[in-house]
Design a protein around this motif. Sequence first.
Motif, mmCIF file in Angstrom:
data_model
loop_
_atom_site.group_PDB
_atom_site.id
_atom_site.type_symbol
_atom_site.label_atom_id
_atom_site.label_comp_id
_atom_site.label_asym_id
_atom_site.label_seq_id
_atom_site.Cartn_x
_atom_site.Cartn_y
_atom_site.Cartn_z
ATOM 1 N N ASN A 1 0.804 -1.219 0.000
ATOM 2 C CA ASN A 1 0.000 0.000 0.000
ATOM 3 C C ASN A 1 0.838 1.272 0.000
ATOM 4 O O ASN A 1 0.301 2.378 0.032
ATOM 5 C CB ASN A 1 -0.945 0.014 1.207
ATOM 6 C CG ASN A 1 -0.189 -0.037 2.529
ATOM 7 O OD1 ASN A 1 0.992 -0.385 2.562
ATOM 8 N ND2 ASN A 1 -0.864 0.303 3.615
ATOM 9 N N GLN B 1 -5.451 -3.690 -15.309
ATOM 10 C CA GLN B 1 -6.827 -3.622 -14.824
ATOM 11 C C GLN B 1 -7.748 -4.599 -15.550
ATOM 12 O O GLN B 1 -8.745 -5.059 -14.987
ATOM 13 C CB GLN B 1 -7.347 -2.190 -14.979
ATOM 14 C CG GLN B 1 -6.646 -1.190 -14.076
ATOM 15 C CD GLN B 1 -7.115 0.234 -14.280
ATOM 16 O OE1 GLN B 1 -7.746 0.571 -15.287
ATOM 17 N NE2 GLN B 1 -6.817 1.102 -13.327
ATOM 18 N N LYS C 1 -1.920 -0.705 -7.943
ATOM 19 C CA LYS C 1 -3.129 -0.394 -7.178
ATOM 20 C C LYS C 1 -2.872 0.663 -6.095
ATOM 21 O O LYS C 1 -3.808 1.126 -5.450
ATOM 22 C CB LYS C 1 -3.703 -1.675 -6.566
ATOM 23 C CG LYS C 1 -4.284 -2.627 -7.610
ATOM 24 C CD LYS C 1 -4.898 -3.846 -6.962
ATOM 25 C CE LYS C 1 -5.502 -4.784 -7.993
ATOM 26 N NZ LYS C 1 -6.690 -4.208 -8.657
ATOM 27 N N SER C 2 -1.601 1.033 -5.909
ATOM 28 C CA SER C 2 -1.292 2.114 -4.972
ATOM 29 C C SER C 2 -0.677 3.312 -5.696
ATOM 30 O O SER C 2 0.012 4.135 -5.079
ATOM 31 C CB SER C 2 -0.341 1.631 -3.872
ATOM 32 O OG SER C 2 0.908 1.253 -4.406
ATOM 33 N N HIS D 1 -0.737 6.846 -7.024
ATOM 34 C CA HIS D 1 -1.509 8.029 -6.659
ATOM 35 C C HIS D 1 -1.333 9.196 -7.618
ATOM 36 O O HIS D 1 -2.170 10.098 -7.642
ATOM 37 C CB HIS D 1 -1.131 8.488 -5.246
ATOM 38 C CG HIS D 1 -1.575 7.548 -4.178
ATOM 39 N ND1 HIS D 1 -2.792 7.675 -3.535
ATOM 40 C CD2 HIS D 1 -0.986 6.450 -3.646
ATOM 41 C CE1 HIS D 1 -2.922 6.708 -2.645
ATOM 42 N NE2 HIS D 1 -1.842 5.944 -2.694
ATOM 43 N N THR E 1 -8.956 3.169 -15.763
ATOM 44 C CA THR E 1 -9.695 3.828 -14.688
ATOM 45 C C THR E 1 -8.718 4.223 -13.573
ATOM 46 O O THR E 1 -7.588 3.742 -13.520
ATOM 47 C CB THR E 1 -10.783 2.909 -14.114
ATOM 48 O OG1 THR E 1 -10.171 1.699 -13.634
ATOM 49 C CG2 THR E 1 -11.801 2.554 -15.194
ATOM 50 N N ARG E 2 -9.157 5.101 -12.699
ATOM 51 C CA ARG E 2 -8.283 5.576 -11.625
ATOM 52 C C ARG E 2 -7.823 4.404 -10.748
ATOM 53 O O ARG E 2 -8.658 3.686 -10.202
ATOM 54 C CB ARG E 2 -9.024 6.589 -10.758
ATOM 55 C CG ARG E 2 -9.385 7.880 -11.476
ATOM 56 C CD ARG E 2 -10.163 8.809 -10.553
ATOM 57 N NE ARG E 2 -10.645 9.972 -11.259
ATOM 58 C CZ ARG E 2 -9.946 11.097 -11.438
ATOM 59 N NH1 ARG E 2 -8.742 11.188 -10.908
ATOM 60 N NH2 ARG E 2 -10.453 12.100 -12.107
ATOM 61 N N THR F 1 -6.457 4.589 -7.818
ATOM 62 C CA THR F 1 -6.803 4.929 -6.444
ATOM 63 C C THR F 1 -7.815 6.064 -6.469
ATOM 64 O O THR F 1 -7.922 6.796 -7.457
ATOM 65 C CB THR F 1 -5.554 5.372 -5.653
ATOM 66 O OG1 THR F 1 -4.910 6.447 -6.360
ATOM 67 C CG2 THR F 1 -4.574 4.236 -5.483
ATOM 68 N N THR F 2 -8.546 6.218 -5.386
ATOM 69 C CA THR F 2 -9.611 7.232 -5.360
ATOM 70 C C THR F 2 -9.063 8.646 -5.468
ATOM 71 O O THR F 2 -9.741 9.534 -5.998
ATOM 72 C CB THR F 2 -10.433 7.111 -4.059
ATOM 73 O OG1 THR F 2 -9.544 7.188 -2.927
ATOM 74 C CG2 THR F 2 -11.185 5.787 -4.025
ATOM 75 N N ASP F 3 -7.835 8.865 -4.978
ATOM 76 C CA ASP F 3 -7.254 10.205 -5.034
ATOM 77 C C ASP F 3 -6.238 10.353 -6.161
ATOM 78 O O ASP F 3 -5.407 11.269 -6.158
ATOM 79 C CB ASP F 3 -6.607 10.557 -3.691
ATOM 80 C CG ASP F 3 -5.455 9.612 -3.346
ATOM 81 O OD1 ASP F 3 -5.329 8.556 -3.994
ATOM 82 O OD2 ASP F 3 -4.681 9.937 -2.415
ATOM 83 N N MET G 1 -10.181 12.867 -16.151
ATOM 84 C CA MET G 1 -9.082 12.387 -15.319
ATOM 85 C C MET G 1 -7.814 13.225 -15.448
ATOM 86 O O MET G 1 -7.029 13.316 -14.498
ATOM 87 C CB MET G 1 -8.780 10.920 -15.659
ATOM 88 C CG MET G 1 -7.771 10.253 -14.761
ATOM 89 S SD MET G 1 -7.808 8.439 -14.808
ATOM 90 C CE MET G 1 -7.889 8.093 -16.561
#
Length: 269
Positions: free
Chosen positions: A121, A144, A167-168, A170, A195-196, A198-200, A227
Amino acid sequence: MKKVALITLHGMGKYKPNYYADLEQSLKDMLGDDWAKVSFQNVQYAPILQDPQNELWNDMSTEPNNDLDFVKLRKFLLFGFGDAGTIGYSSNRNREKYIKVQQAIEQTLAQAYLDLSKQENKPVIILAHSLGCQVISNYIYDAQKDYNLFETALSGSEDETKFKKLKSCHHLLTTGCNIPLFVAGIEKANRVAFTRPTTDFIWDNFYDADDVLGYPLKQLGDDYNNMVSDHEINAGGFLSSWTPFSHSQYWDDKDLLRPLVKTLKAHMK
């Protein structure tokens, strides 16, 4: 302890193994002691493509019937667009080189994973230039969708696989990005991006209006518009900033270095 990984990808053209050296020195100067918290890793995918290009150029230039002018320009176009053409061809026909390029990224991320004490992470920041922007975009998209390299299980633990699939991730910073060259013949509705992760997640794209190989991205379609943040900068010094040679000057520019340092510091906590 390393807190954040910074992954770089070079662009098209003649391969320079130390392509990241000036950037590394600038970041060391700007970050000071905080540089020790960064796992600095550099993808080297050009050697996969360079040897056949060198062989082809040698065959052409030694042929007595070939009297070629503008040798430097010809080599730039052959080595540069040869990279792009080979990756494009390989992705649709023989996938060997396409997957080898993705393996070069995977191996670099594996080293970053070890450097970050195997913590999946931990944040990843990516800086990609020119063709490297298309290369990393393909990598994230395929990761993805479980395409190409990701059709079978990667080596390592489940946590390491998550890390390798970014997946980490940013923040993605792209410079002199030529993704539009790869999708120009595709209808706007079909120009899809990953797609993104991570959310941020943030994607900052830097281009110079004088750089004929660097483009804004928001106009590519909804995926990119939602994006990407495009930033026009004046890359290079007095002699290069107003010419196409600005394409190789982004990583020395303060308008790129400042936000890069800011995002590195933000993820060191």
